[in-house]
Write a protein that holds these residues in place. Structure first.
Motif, PDB file in Angstrom:
ATOM      1  N   VAL A 128       0.838  -1.206   0.000  1.00 28.64           N
ATOM      2  CA  VAL A 128       0.000   0.000   0.000  1.00 28.64           C
ATOM      3  C   VAL A 128       0.865   1.245   0.000  1.00 28.64           C
ATOM      4  O   VAL A 128       1.994   1.228   0.498  1.00 28.64           O
ATOM      5  CB  VAL A 128      -0.921   0.128   1.230  1.00 28.64           C
ATOM      6  CG1 VAL A 128      -2.289  -0.393   0.967  1.00 28.64           C
ATOM      7  CG2 VAL A 128      -0.340  -0.498   2.457  1.00 28.64           C
ATOM      8  N   ASP A 129       0.303   2.316  -0.520  1.00 24.49           N
ATOM      9  CA  ASP A 129       0.972   3.611  -0.471  1.00 24.49           C
ATOM     10  C   ASP A 129       0.453   4.367   0.739  1.00 24.49           C
ATOM     11  O   ASP A 129      -0.752   4.514   0.897  1.00 24.49           O
ATOM     12  CB  ASP A 129       0.626   4.410  -1.740  1.00 24.49           C
ATOM     13  CG  ASP A 129       1.848   4.541  -2.614  1.00 24.49           C
ATOM     14  OD1 ASP A 129       2.846   5.130  -2.141  1.00 24.49           O
ATOM     15  OD2 ASP A 129       1.804   4.039  -3.752  1.00 24.49           O
ATOM     16  N   LEU A 130       1.339   4.819   1.590  1.00 24.55           N
ATOM     17  CA  LEU A 130       0.918   5.546   2.790  1.00 24.55           C
ATOM     18  C   LEU A 130       1.526   6.934   2.811  1.00 24.55           C
ATOM     19  O   LEU A 130       2.697   7.108   2.458  1.00 24.55           O
ATOM     20  CB  LEU A 130       1.372   4.805   4.049  1.00 24.55           C
ATOM     21  CG  LEU A 130       0.767   3.431   4.349  1.00 24.55           C
ATOM     22  CD1 LEU A 130       1.337   2.880   5.650  1.00 24.55           C
ATOM     23  CD2 LEU A 130      -0.751   3.508   4.423  1.00 24.55           C
ATOM     24  N   ILE A 139       9.067  -0.830  -0.010  1.00 27.51           N
ATOM     25  CA  ILE A 139       9.198  -1.591  -1.257  1.00 27.51           C
ATOM     26  C   ILE A 139      10.194  -0.863  -2.160  1.00 27.51           C
ATOM     27  O   ILE A 139       9.972   0.285  -2.540  1.00 27.51           O
ATOM     28  CB  ILE A 139       7.840  -1.693  -1.983  1.00 27.51           C
ATOM     29  CG1 ILE A 139       6.765  -2.277  -1.053  1.00 27.51           C
ATOM     30  CG2 ILE A 139       7.979  -2.484  -3.279  1.00 27.51           C
ATOM     31  CD1 ILE A 139       6.927  -3.732  -0.702  1.00 27.51           C
ATOM     32  N   GLU A 140      11.266  -1.537  -2.501  1.00 33.07           N
ATOM     33  CA  GLU A 140      12.244  -0.938  -3.418  1.00 33.07           C
ATOM     34  C   GLU A 140      11.966  -1.419  -4.833  1.00 33.07           C
ATOM     35  O   GLU A 140      11.796  -2.623  -5.070  1.00 33.07           O
ATOM     36  CB  GLU A 140      13.652  -1.364  -3.019  1.00 33.07           C
ATOM     37  CG  GLU A 140      14.120  -0.736  -1.723  1.00 33.07           C
ATOM     38  CD  GLU A 140      15.613  -0.968  -1.554  1.00 33.07           C
ATOM     39  OE1 GLU A 140      16.386  -0.012  -1.795  1.00 33.07           O
ATOM     40  OE2 GLU A 140      15.992  -2.095  -1.219  1.00 33.07           O
ATOM     41  N   VAL A 150      13.161  -3.135   2.294  1.00 35.83           N
ATOM     42  CA  VAL A 150      14.101  -2.754   3.344  1.00 35.83           C
ATOM     43  C   VAL A 150      13.301  -2.298   4.566  1.00 35.83           C
ATOM     44  O   VAL A 150      12.351  -1.521   4.462  1.00 35.83           O
ATOM     45  CB  VAL A 150      15.096  -1.669   2.854  1.00 35.83           C
ATOM     46  CG1 VAL A 150      14.369  -0.425   2.387  1.00 35.83           C
ATOM     47  CG2 VAL A 150      16.107  -1.314   3.953  1.00 35.83           C
ATOM     48  N   GLU A 151      13.664  -2.889   5.710  1.00 35.02           N
ATOM     49  CA  GLU A 151      12.982  -2.530   6.955  1.00 35.02           C
ATOM     50  C   GLU A 151      13.370  -1.111   7.358  1.00 35.02           C
ATOM     51  O   GLU A 151      14.497  -0.677   7.123  1.00 35.02           O
ATOM     52  CB  GLU A 151      13.359  -3.520   8.059  1.00 35.02           C
ATOM     53  CG  GLU A 151      12.799  -4.915   7.835  1.00 35.02           C
ATOM     54  CD  GLU A 151      11.289  -4.913   7.685  1.00 35.02           C
ATOM     55  OE1 GLU A 151      10.598  -4.535   8.639  1.00 35.02           O
ATOM     56  OE2 GLU A 151      10.795  -5.272   6.590  1.00 35.02           O
ATOM     57  N   GLU A 152      12.462  -0.411   8.006  1.00 33.69           N
ATOM     58  CA  GLU A 152      12.716   0.968   8.423  1.00 33.69           C
ATOM     59  C   GLU A 152      14.045   1.099   9.173  1.00 33.69           C
ATOM     60  O   GLU A 152      14.840   2.002   8.912  1.00 33.69           O
ATOM     61  CB  GLU A 152      11.544   1.461   9.290  1.00 33.69           C
ATOM     62  CG  GLU A 152      11.899   2.670  10.115  1.00 33.69           C
ATOM     63  CD  GLU A 152      10.944   3.831   9.943  1.00 33.69           C
ATOM     64  OE1 GLU A 152      10.278   3.926   8.893  1.00 33.69           O
ATOM     65  OE2 GLU A 152      10.879   4.636  10.875  1.00 33.69           O
ATOM     66  N   LYS A 153      14.259   0.181  10.097  1.00 35.77           N
ATOM     67  CA  LYS A 153      15.455   0.289  10.935  1.00 35.77           C
ATOM     68  C   LYS A 153      16.756   0.071  10.167  1.00 35.77           C
ATOM     69  O   LYS A 153      17.836   0.403  10.657  1.00 35.77           O
ATOM     70  CB  LYS A 153      15.379  -0.685  12.108  1.00 35.77           C
ATOM     71  CG  LYS A 153      14.365  -0.221  13.153  1.00 35.77           C
ATOM     72  CD  LYS A 153      14.357  -1.096  14.388  1.00 35.77           C
ATOM     73  CE  LYS A 153      13.397  -0.520  15.432  1.00 35.77           C
ATOM     74  NZ  LYS A 153      12.544  -1.515  16.053  1.00 35.77           N
ATOM     75  N   GLN A 159      15.851   5.645   1.208  1.00 37.12           N
ATOM     76  CA  GLN A 159      14.865   4.548   1.260  1.00 37.12           C
ATOM     77  C   GLN A 159      13.673   4.912   2.150  1.00 37.12           C
ATOM     78  O   GLN A 159      12.545   4.513   1.886  1.00 37.12           O
ATOM     79  CB  GLN A 159      15.545   3.270   1.772  1.00 37.12           C
ATOM     80  CG  GLN A 159      16.501   2.669   0.728  1.00 37.12           C
ATOM     81  CD  GLN A 159      17.450   1.643   1.338  1.00 37.12           C
ATOM     82  OE1 GLN A 159      17.871   1.769   2.486  1.00 37.12           O
ATOM     83  NE2 GLN A 159      17.796   0.628   0.550  1.00 37.12           N
ATOM     84  N   ARG A 160      13.949   5.705   3.165  1.00 39.47           N
ATOM     85  CA  ARG A 160      12.857   6.079   4.073  1.00 39.47           C
ATOM     86  C   ARG A 160      11.835   7.017   3.432  1.00 39.47           C
ATOM     87  O   ARG A 160      10.725   7.168   3.937  1.00 39.47           O
ATOM     88  CB  ARG A 160      13.420   6.732   5.344  1.00 39.47           C
ATOM     89  CG  ARG A 160      14.028   5.686   6.250  1.00 39.47           C
ATOM     90  CD  ARG A 160      14.504   6.247   7.569  1.00 39.47           C
ATOM     91  NE  ARG A 160      15.306   5.194   8.217  1.00 39.47           N
ATOM     92  CZ  ARG A 160      15.694   5.222   9.473  1.00 39.47           C
ATOM     93  NH1 ARG A 160      15.375   6.242  10.237  1.00 39.47           N
ATOM     94  NH2 ARG A 160      16.412   4.234   9.972  1.00 39.47           N
ATOM     95  N   THR A 161      12.213   7.631   2.328  1.00 33.31           N
ATOM     96  CA  THR A 161      11.247   8.499   1.643  1.00 33.31           C
ATOM     97  C   THR A 161      10.248   7.694   0.788  1.00 33.31           C
ATOM     98  O   THR A 161       9.262   8.248   0.301  1.00 33.31           O
ATOM     99  CB  THR A 161      11.949   9.520   0.716  1.00 33.31           C
ATOM    100  OG1 THR A 161      12.640   8.790  -0.313  1.00 33.31           O
ATOM    101  CG2 THR A 161      12.929  10.393   1.481  1.00 33.31           C
ATOM    102  N   ILE A 162      10.520   6.398   0.635  1.00 31.17           N
ATOM    103  CA  ILE A 162       9.604   5.567  -0.170  1.00 31.17           C
ATOM    104  C   ILE A 162       8.275   5.425   0.575  1.00 31.17           C
ATOM    105  O   ILE A 162       8.263   5.121   1.763  1.00 31.17           O
ATOM    106  CB  ILE A 162      10.216   4.164  -0.416  1.00 31.17           C
ATOM    107  CG1 ILE A 162      11.537   4.284  -1.185  1.00 31.17           C
ATOM    108  CG2 ILE A 162       9.225   3.255  -1.149  1.00 31.17           C
ATOM    109  CD1 ILE A 162      12.312   2.977  -1.281  1.00 31.17           C
TER     110      ILE A 162
END
Ligand code: UD1
Ligand code: CA
Length: 452
Positions: A128-130, A139-140, A150-153, A159-162
């Motif tokens: 989903v897009d949040l 999701i990369e 890739v997990e947040e941590k 990547q966190r901007t995805i």
């Protein structure tokens, strides 16, 4: 295609602050994990693997009626480790659907979409897009194609901007899954075996990876605490209300109705506020339900009017009856067509015949009432002697005067009349009048007591 599900339910759910394992907390009166199991079965899953850890006794007790493989994950070492525990139950040709015991609202249609998106011998992810993706695995994609999660941590700033996130729900070919699970490592920020690492492996192995999306974000939400649980409950109830309206019921307020089971509705049904449905309830056409009623496992015929504050449980109400306000139908109560039950009337294991009326303050238990009978105000069937229950039978067109006690076993014949205030212990034959009460004496010159 044979579908095998793996349902992850090993977490403790500390944030629930509860003795009960998290996945047993209910949505609409049904444990969250039971929603997930039922959903999987409705998809035609041939086997269900439940990965459990905490609260084994409670889980096994409450879920005993399900045909599931109980898969113990003694230590919670990550989602990949959890799925790996079910390896022995997964066949190479299976399509494995990975679900979560605390994500109860996923719709069947969404899971079908995911399965349809699954490439032959591949991997499909529900994403989903949040607006705010924080906390989730991202999701990369490369040129639109999924290449990893890739997990947040573990994610870098970019990547966190995805905003496309992993719901956690996936469908994957059994053989590939088992192979990838064997290659997982826990070399990451949380020291866990991440299920999500199989996505990069799939990409490296040149396996096609697809995605599908739910129609509503609540479908992929889990409940970690009671606030989130209440949010799921409201979302679920909103959907139930919507379905009722689509099927022909008008709701005074869609936010003030609760369906904890399955309600089938006819057309032009009207439901006022604060009505609770439990179990399996069938409503005919033109049924009107007043405020604050509880209906459980019952069938309500066409044109029935149920007035405010009535409770109907395990009962049958046939066409054009009216009941309430404040009526109570208990298990085994049957109202035949056109019969009436009024305020403070309770019926249990009792048939009220066609056109008969019990309009005020009455208890009818273990009773057969014929047609067009009038049960006067305050009539009580004395069906219990402290040990055994006995039957009362009342014939067609009988008239029971107010405040009568019918001491069962007893029979009142057709067309018979019972005088008000009678205590009936013997059979009254058809057309007889029974008067069973102290005779009235009027005393002249009687003085009221005076204060000494
Ligand atoms: C997981 C996903 C993440 C995704 C998110 C969606 C991984 C590594 N990450 O993260 O990409 O966005 O879900 O909510 O999969 N569980 C077990 N055994 C374990 C670990 C977990 O049964 O050893 C169960 C938990 O009880 C829970 C579910 O698996 O129901 C998810 O575990 P959790 O640790 O909450 O995953 P997230 O970190 O949220
Ligand atoms: Ca985690």
């Amino acid at each position: 295609m044979s579908i095998t599900t793996v349902i992850l339910a090993a977490g403790k759910g500390t944030r629930m602050r509860s003795k009960l394992p998290k996945v047993l907390h209910p949505v609409a009166n049904k444990p969250m994990v039971q929603h997930v199991i039922d959903n999987a079965l409705s998809l035609g899953a041939t086997s269900t693997n439940l990965v459990y850890g905490h609260g084994a006794d409670e889980l096994k007790q409450q879920l005993a009626h399900n045909d599931v493989n109980w898969v113990l994950q003694a230590e919670q070492l990550g989602t990949g480790h959890a799925v790996a525990q079910a390896k022995d139950h997964i066949n190479d040709n299976d399509t494995v659907l990975i679900l979560y015991g605390d994500v109860p609202l996923t719709k069947k249609s969404t899971l079908e979409r995911l399965l349809n998106a699954l490439p032959k011998k591949g991997l499909a992810i529900l994403t989903v897009d949040l607006d705010d993706p924080s906390g989730y695995g991202r999701i990369e994609r490369q040129e639109g194609r999924i290449i990893g999660i890739v997990e947040e941590k573990d994610a870098n700033d970019h990547q966190r901007t995805i905003t496309e996130i992993n719901s956690g729900i996936m469908a994957v070919n059994g053989q590939l899954l088992k192979e990838w699970l064997g290659r997982l490592s826990n070399n990451n920020a949380q020291g866990e075996y991440y299920l999500t690492d199989i996505v990069a492996m799939a990409h490296q192995d040149g396996v096609e990876i697809t995605s599908a999306q739910p129609s509503d974000i609540m479908e992929v939400e889990g409940a970690n605490n009671r606030v989130q649980l209440a949010t799921l409950e409201r979302a679920y109830q909103a959907w139930q209300a919507e379905e009722l309206m689509i099927n022909g019921a008008s709701l005074a307020d869609p936010a003030r109705i609760d369906v904890r089971g399955k309600v089938t509705t006819g057309q032009d049904v009207q439901i006022d506020v604060n009505v609770v449905f439990e179990g399996t309830v069938t409503l005919g056409d033109d049924v009107v339900i007043g405020p604050n009623c509880v209906l459980k496992d019952c069938t309500i015929g066409d044109g029935v009017v149920i007035k405010a504050n009535s409770i109907v449980e395990d009962a049958q109400v046939k066409a054009n009856c009216t009941l309430g306000p404040f009526a109570r139908l208990r298990p085994g109560a049957v109202m035949e067509q056109d019969s009436h039950v009024g305020n403070f009337v309770e019926m249990k294991k009792t048939v009220l015949g066609e056109g008969s009326k019990a309009n005020h303050f009455t208890y009818l238990g273990d009773t057969q009432v014929g047609q067009k009978v009038n049960i006067g105000a305050g009539t009580i069937t004395c069906n219990y002697d402290g040990v055994n229950k006995s039957q009362t039978i009342i014939g067609d067109n009988a008239f029971i005067g107010s405040n009568s006690s019918l001491v069962a076993p007893v029979e009142i014949g057709a067309m018979a009349t019972v005088a008000a205030g009678s205590v009936i212990t013997n059979k009254v034959e058809a057309e007889q009048l029974a008067v069973a009460r102290g005779k009235q004496r009027n005393l002249n010159g009687w003085k009221r007591p005076v204060k000494k």
